[in-house]
Write a protein that holds these residues in place. Structure first.
Motif, short mmCIF file in Angstrom:
data_model
loop_
_atom_site.label_atom_id
_atom_site.label_comp_id
_atom_site.label_asym_id
_atom_site.label_seq_id
_atom_site.Cartn_x
_atom_site.Cartn_y
_atom_site.Cartn_z
N SER A 42 30.84 46.63 28.39
CA SER A 42 29.54 47.28 28.26
C SER A 42 28.43 46.33 28.68
N ILE A 43 27.34 46.92 29.14
CA ILE A 43 26.15 46.17 29.53
C ILE A 43 24.92 46.92 29.03
N VAL A 44 23.83 46.19 28.90
CA VAL A 44 22.53 46.80 28.64
C VAL A 44 21.69 46.54 29.88
N SER A 45 21.24 47.61 30.51
CA SER A 45 20.43 47.51 31.72
C SER A 45 19.10 48.22 31.47
N ASN A 46 18.02 47.44 31.49
CA ASN A 46 16.67 47.96 31.24
C ASN A 46 16.62 48.82 29.97
N GLY A 47 17.25 48.31 28.90
CA GLY A 47 17.21 48.95 27.60
C GLY A 47 18.23 50.05 27.38
N VAL A 48 19.05 50.36 28.38
CA VAL A 48 20.05 51.43 28.27
C VAL A 48 21.44 50.81 28.12
N GLY A 66 27.93 32.25 40.17
CA GLY A 66 26.91 31.73 39.26
C GLY A 66 27.51 31.61 37.89
N PRO A 67 26.79 30.99 36.97
CA PRO A 67 27.30 30.84 35.61
C PRO A 67 27.59 32.21 34.98
N GLY A 68 28.86 32.44 34.64
CA GLY A 68 29.23 33.67 33.96
C GLY A 68 29.41 34.88 34.86
N ILE A 69 29.40 34.67 36.21
CA ILE A 69 29.53 35.79 37.15
C ILE A 69 30.59 35.45 38.20
N PHE A 81 19.31 42.74 31.98
CA PHE A 81 20.70 42.96 32.34
C PHE A 81 21.50 41.95 31.52
N ARG A 82 22.25 42.45 30.52
CA ARG A 82 22.99 41.54 29.65
C ARG A 82 24.24 42.23 29.12
N THR A 83 25.22 41.41 28.76
CA THR A 83 26.45 41.94 28.17
C THR A 83 26.89 41.03 27.04
N GLU A 84 27.11 41.60 25.89
CA GLU A 84 27.64 40.84 24.76
C GLU A 84 29.16 40.79 24.80
N THR A 85 29.79 41.82 25.36
CA THR A 85 31.25 41.95 25.37
C THR A 85 31.90 41.43 26.64
N GLY A 86 31.11 41.29 27.71
CA GLY A 86 31.65 41.07 29.04
C GLY A 86 31.89 42.42 29.67
N CYS A 87 31.89 42.48 31.00
CA CYS A 87 32.11 43.76 31.67
C CYS A 87 32.49 43.52 33.13
N ILE A 124 30.00 46.84 49.30
CA ILE A 124 30.52 47.27 48.01
C ILE A 124 31.25 46.07 47.44
N ALA A 125 30.96 45.74 46.18
CA ALA A 125 31.54 44.56 45.55
C ALA A 125 31.84 44.84 44.09
N MET A 126 32.82 44.11 43.57
CA MET A 126 33.16 44.17 42.16
C MET A 126 32.65 42.89 41.51
N PHE A 127 31.99 43.02 40.36
CA PHE A 127 31.47 41.87 39.63
C PHE A 127 32.08 41.83 38.24
N LYS A 128 32.38 40.63 37.79
CA LYS A 128 32.86 40.41 36.43
C LYS A 128 31.84 39.50 35.75
N PHE A 129 31.29 39.96 34.63
CA PHE A 129 30.31 39.21 33.86
C PHE A 129 30.95 38.77 32.55
N ASP A 130 30.86 37.49 32.23
CA ASP A 130 31.41 36.96 30.99
C ASP A 130 30.63 37.46 29.78
N ALA A 131 31.30 37.51 28.63
CA ALA A 131 30.63 37.86 27.37
C ALA A 131 29.46 36.91 27.16
N GLY A 132 28.32 37.45 26.77
CA GLY A 132 27.12 36.66 26.52
C GLY A 132 26.25 36.47 27.74
N PHE A 133 26.65 36.99 28.91
CA PHE A 133 25.85 36.84 30.13
C PHE A 133 24.49 37.52 29.98
N VAL A 134 23.44 36.84 30.43
CA VAL A 134 22.09 37.41 30.49
C VAL A 134 21.55 37.13 31.89
#
Length: 107
Positions: free
Chosen positions: A66-72, A22-25, A91-97, A38-48
């Motif tokens: 880093s990611i923010v998941s449900n406010g954490v 998907g876009p950014g994943i 579920f979002r990441t500003e830095t990518g993760c 079991i899977a490894m995921f890479k999320f691009d910076a700015g992913f929401v």
């Protein structure tokens, strides 16, 4: 006693290609057994990610970024376990993760 690998799946994540899902994943499927993967995921910076419900348990461990998941805010070394019947509202990441997740095998 002799070791047996019957019923086992072994993987070298460095030898597995990233697949765009998907876009950014991107994802690397590392293995599966008894209805779980079991899977490894890479999320691009700015992913929401979109809001979604969990029909079964899911477990995630942050490898880098880093990611923010449900406010954490979660950084490398952090994890979450989520039960069936819950809603993933953020579920979002500003830095990518990069994360490792265990979840039900897709239908």
């Amino acid at each position: 006693m002799e070791n047996s690998t019957a019923g086992w799946t072994f993987a070298d994540s460095a030898a597995i290609e990233w697949n765009d899902v998907g876009p950014g994943i991107a994802m690397k499927m590392l293995g599966g057994a008894d209805g779980r993967v079991i899977a490894m995921f890479k999320f691009d910076a700015g992913f929401v990610g979109g809001v979604h419900d969990h029909s079964d348990a899911e477990f995630t461990y942050v490898l880098d970024g880093s990611i923010v998941s449900n406010g954490v805010l979660m950084e490398a070394g952090h994890s979450y376990a989520v039960g069936a019947g819950t809603t993933h509202s953020e579920f979002r990441t500003e830095t990518g993760c990069t994360v490792i997740s265990v979840f039900p095998m897709p239908g």
